[in-house]
Design a protein around this motif. Sequence first.
Motif, short mmCIF file in Angstrom:
data_model
loop_
_atom_site.label_atom_id
_atom_site.label_comp_id
_atom_site.label_asym_id
_atom_site.label_seq_id
_atom_site.Cartn_x
_atom_site.Cartn_y
_atom_site.Cartn_z
N TYR A 11 43.00 48.38 42.46
CA TYR A 11 41.59 48.38 42.84
C TYR A 11 41.42 47.66 44.18
CZ TYR A 11 36.69 46.88 42.94
OH TYR A 11 35.40 46.61 43.32
N VAL A 12 40.60 48.23 45.06
CA VAL A 12 40.34 47.62 46.36
C VAL A 12 38.92 47.05 46.36
CG1 VAL A 12 40.14 47.99 48.84
CG2 VAL A 12 41.92 49.17 47.55
N TYR A 13 38.82 45.73 46.56
CA TYR A 13 37.50 45.12 46.73
C TYR A 13 37.10 45.27 48.19
CZ TYR A 13 33.59 42.04 47.23
OH TYR A 13 32.33 41.56 47.53
N ASP A 14 36.02 45.99 48.42
CA ASP A 14 35.51 46.24 49.77
C ASP A 14 34.21 45.45 49.93
OD1 ASP A 14 34.49 47.15 52.16
OD2 ASP A 14 34.69 49.28 51.66
N PRO A 15 34.22 44.40 50.78
CA PRO A 15 33.01 43.59 50.96
C PRO A 15 31.80 44.41 51.41
CG PRO A 15 34.88 42.55 52.02
CD PRO A 15 35.33 43.91 51.56
N ALA A 16 32.03 45.51 52.12
CA ALA A 16 30.92 46.33 52.58
C ALA A 16 30.18 46.98 51.42
CB ALA A 16 31.43 47.40 53.54
N GLN A 17 30.87 47.13 50.29
CA GLN A 17 30.25 47.75 49.11
C GLN A 17 29.91 46.73 48.04
OE1 GLN A 17 32.66 50.96 47.66
NE2 GLN A 17 32.68 52.00 49.63
N GLY A 18 30.60 45.58 48.03
CA GLY A 18 30.40 44.60 46.97
C GLY A 18 30.89 45.15 45.64
N ASP A 19 30.34 44.65 44.55
CA ASP A 19 30.69 45.11 43.21
C ASP A 19 29.39 45.22 42.41
OD1 ASP A 19 31.73 45.69 40.73
OD2 ASP A 19 32.72 43.76 40.44
N PRO A 20 28.68 46.35 42.59
CA PRO A 20 27.37 46.50 41.94
C PRO A 20 27.40 46.30 40.43
CG PRO A 20 27.82 48.35 43.42
CD PRO A 20 29.06 47.51 43.36
N ASP A 21 28.50 46.69 39.78
CA ASP A 21 28.59 46.54 38.32
C ASP A 21 28.59 45.08 37.89
OD1 ASP A 21 28.63 49.30 38.09
OD2 ASP A 21 30.82 49.41 37.93
N ASP A 23 26.93 42.78 39.74
CA ASP A 23 25.81 42.19 40.49
C ASP A 23 26.25 41.44 41.74
OD1 ASP A 23 23.85 43.20 38.74
OD2 ASP A 23 24.14 41.52 37.36
N ILE A 24 27.33 41.91 42.38
CA ILE A 24 27.79 41.34 43.64
C ILE A 24 27.24 42.23 44.76
CG2 ILE A 24 29.79 40.69 45.05
CD1 ILE A 24 29.57 39.06 42.44
N ASP A 32 33.70 34.53 49.04
CA ASP A 32 32.41 34.12 48.49
C ASP A 32 32.16 34.64 47.07
OD1 ASP A 32 31.77 32.66 50.74
OD2 ASP A 32 30.69 34.31 51.70
N LEU A 33 33.11 35.40 46.52
CA LEU A 33 32.96 35.85 45.14
C LEU A 33 33.02 34.64 44.21
CD1 LEU A 33 35.34 38.95 45.09
CD2 LEU A 33 32.84 38.98 44.94
N PRO A 34 32.29 34.68 43.09
CA PRO A 34 32.38 33.57 42.13
C PRO A 34 33.81 33.38 41.63
CG PRO A 34 30.63 35.12 41.52
CD PRO A 34 31.39 35.74 42.66
N ASP A 35 34.16 32.15 41.30
CA ASP A 35 35.52 31.86 40.82
C ASP A 35 35.85 32.62 39.54
OD1 ASP A 35 36.06 30.18 42.96
OD2 ASP A 35 35.43 28.39 41.89
N ASP A 36 34.83 32.96 38.76
CA ASP A 36 35.09 33.65 37.49
C ASP A 36 34.99 35.17 37.62
OD1 ASP A 36 32.35 33.82 37.84
OD2 ASP A 36 31.84 33.16 35.81
N TRP A 37 34.86 35.67 38.87
CA TRP A 37 34.83 37.13 39.08
C TRP A 37 36.18 37.71 38.71
CZ3 TRP A 37 37.60 40.47 42.29
CH2 TRP A 37 37.10 41.77 42.39
N THR A 38 36.16 38.90 38.08
CA THR A 38 37.41 39.57 37.72
C THR A 38 37.37 41.02 38.20
OG1 THR A 38 36.54 40.18 35.55
CG2 THR A 38 37.84 38.13 35.69
#
Length: 53
Positions: A11-21, A23-24, A32-38
Motif C-alpha cells: 500500500y502506498v500512502y500518498d499525502p496528496a490524498q490522505g487516508d479518508p477511511d 479521517d486523515i 504528521d500521521l497519528p502514532d497509532d495510524w495503521t
Amino acid sequence: MQKYVCEICGYVYDPAQGDPDSDIPAGTSFDDLPDDWTCPICGATKENFVPED
C-alpha cells in the motif's frame, strides 16, 4: 510530498490524498500521521513503511 510504501502489502500512502477511511485529510504528511495510524489494507504500523523511491 514524500509517499511511503507498506513493506508488508505494498500500500502506498500518498499525502496528496490522505487516508479518508481513517479521517486523515488530504495534505497530511506521513510524519504528521497519528502514532497509532495503521495501514488501511493490512493493519501494519508506521514502522513498516519506507519512503517510496
